[in-house]
Design a protein around this motif. Structure first.
Motif, PDB file in Angstrom:
ATOM      1  N   GLY A   1      -1.062   4.958   2.419  1.00  0.00           N
ATOM      2  CA  GLY A   1      -0.166   4.604   1.393  1.00  0.00           C
ATOM      3  C   GLY A   1       0.989   4.015   2.094  1.00  0.00           C
ATOM      4  N   SER A   2       1.575   4.660   3.346  1.00  0.00           N
ATOM      5  CA  SER A   2       2.878   4.100   4.040  1.00  0.00           C
ATOM      6  C   SER A   2       2.393   2.778   4.853  1.00  0.00           C
ATOM      7  CB  SER A   2       3.301   4.973   4.968  1.00  0.00           C
ATOM      8  OG  SER A   2       2.561   5.349   5.782  1.00  0.00           O
ATOM      9  N   ALA A   3       1.002   2.566   5.178  1.00  0.00           N
ATOM     10  CA  ALA A   3       1.037   1.386   5.833  1.00  0.00           C
ATOM     11  C   ALA A   3       0.423   0.058   4.807  1.00  0.00           C
ATOM     12  CB  ALA A   3      -0.477   1.527   6.631  1.00  0.00           C
ATOM     13  N   GLU A   4      -0.101   0.554   3.551  1.00  0.00           N
ATOM     14  CA  GLU A   4      -0.668  -0.483   2.667  1.00  0.00           C
ATOM     15  C   GLU A   4      -0.351  -0.602   1.284  1.00  0.00           C
ATOM     16  OE1 GLU A   4      -5.096  -0.121   3.196  1.00  0.00           O
ATOM     17  OE2 GLU A   4      -4.832   1.433   4.667  1.00  0.00           O
ATOM     18  N   ASP A   5       1.162  -0.398   1.358  1.00  0.00           N
ATOM     19  CA  ASP A   5       1.795  -0.606   0.143  1.00  0.00           C
ATOM     20  C   ASP A   5       2.754  -1.907  -0.203  1.00  0.00           C
ATOM     21  OD1 ASP A   5       3.628   0.584   1.665  1.00  0.00           O
ATOM     22  OD2 ASP A   5       4.826   0.997  -0.320  1.00  0.00           O
TER      23      ASP A   5
ATOM     24  N   TYR B   1       7.047  -3.581  -5.463  1.00  0.00           N
ATOM     25  CA  TYR B   1       7.401  -4.758  -6.297  1.00  0.00           C
ATOM     26  C   TYR B   1       8.803  -4.478  -7.078  1.00  0.00           C
ATOM     27  CZ  TYR B   1       5.020  -2.465 -10.538  1.00  0.00           C
ATOM     28  OH  TYR B   1       4.591  -1.540 -11.318  1.00  0.00           O
ATOM     29  N   GLY B   2       9.245  -3.287  -7.174  1.00  0.00           N
ATOM     30  CA  GLY B   2      10.613  -2.998  -7.758  1.00  0.00           C
ATOM     31  C   GLY B   2      10.420  -1.797  -8.629  1.00  0.00           C
ATOM     32  N   GLY B   3       9.667  -1.693  -9.430  1.00  0.00           N
ATOM     33  CA  GLY B   3       9.558  -0.793 -10.416  1.00  0.00           C
ATOM     34  C   GLY B   3       8.230   0.286 -10.032  1.00  0.00           C
ATOM     35  N   GLY B   4       7.582   0.005  -8.986  1.00  0.00           N
ATOM     36  CA  GLY B   4       6.448   0.851  -8.536  1.00  0.00           C
ATOM     37  C   GLY B   4       5.670   0.272  -7.327  1.00  0.00           C
ATOM     38  N   ARG B   5       4.513   0.710  -7.138  1.00  0.00           N
ATOM     39  CA  ARG B   5       3.983   0.088  -5.987  1.00  0.00           C
ATOM     40  C   ARG B   5       2.498  -0.486  -6.087  1.00  0.00           C
ATOM     41  NH1 ARG B   5       6.695   1.445  -1.395  1.00  0.00           N
ATOM     42  NH2 ARG B   5       8.513   3.142  -1.661  1.00  0.00           N
TER      43      ARG B   5
END
Length: 162
Positions: A100-104, A107-111
């Motif tokens: 998750g930390s490499a591929e997220d 967009y502001g409200g979520g991921r």
């Protein structure tokens, strides 16, 4: 001879999750149907990409597993402990891993998370005889493994080549 035409489709699913915090090795969601993932009963398709969007802002790592049969992998938000018999019944097809930390992308409200660059894709998915569905389940595994969600916070989008 006639050259077969390649067609594509997107299948979206909203897996059942709980509205609490998870821990490492917890089942994020149990076996969930990907309806019409293949065109004909017992047929196959090629999984070419997977994306996940979430309303949560948490970063998390998961393993997403694919099966031919709708066999439970365990209880949501409980430690995974799948028996050999359940694993065999489910007819495992393959899995993809999300760091998750490499591929997220926030967009502001979520991921938004994308599995598309994984070397295991594309992956052949084969439905069970008499079915056009594939099934998937996920558990948390990695470094980022304590997300909190509300019910309905996750949607998966599967890109398929038919």
């Amino acid at each position: 001879g006639k050259v077969p035409q390649i067609r594509y489709k997107a299948v979206r699913i909203t897996p059942t999750i709980t509205g609490v915090q998870y821990a490492n090795n917890d089942i994020l969601f149990d076996t969930t149907e990907m309806p019409n993932a293949v065109e004909t009963a017992g047929g196959g398709s090629k999984l070419v990409n997977v994306s996940l969007w979430t309303k949560s802002n948490d970063v998390f790592d998961i393993e997403l597993l694919f099966f031919q049969v709708n066999q439970s992998m365990g209880t949501v938000n409980a430690a995974r402990n799948v028996s050999d018999a359940d694993w065999a019944t489910a007819k495992y097809l393959g899995h993809v891993v999300l760091d998750g930390s490499a591929e997220d992308y926030n967009y502001g409200g979520g991921r938004i998370f994308t599995f598309a660059d994984r070397p295991v894709l594309p992956m052949v998915l084969q439905a069970e005889a008499g079915s056009t569905s594939i099934y998937c389940a996920a558990f948390l595994s990695g470094d980022d493994v304590t997300p909190s969600f509300s019910i309905g916070d996750i949607e998966l989008i599967f890109g398929l080549e038919l």
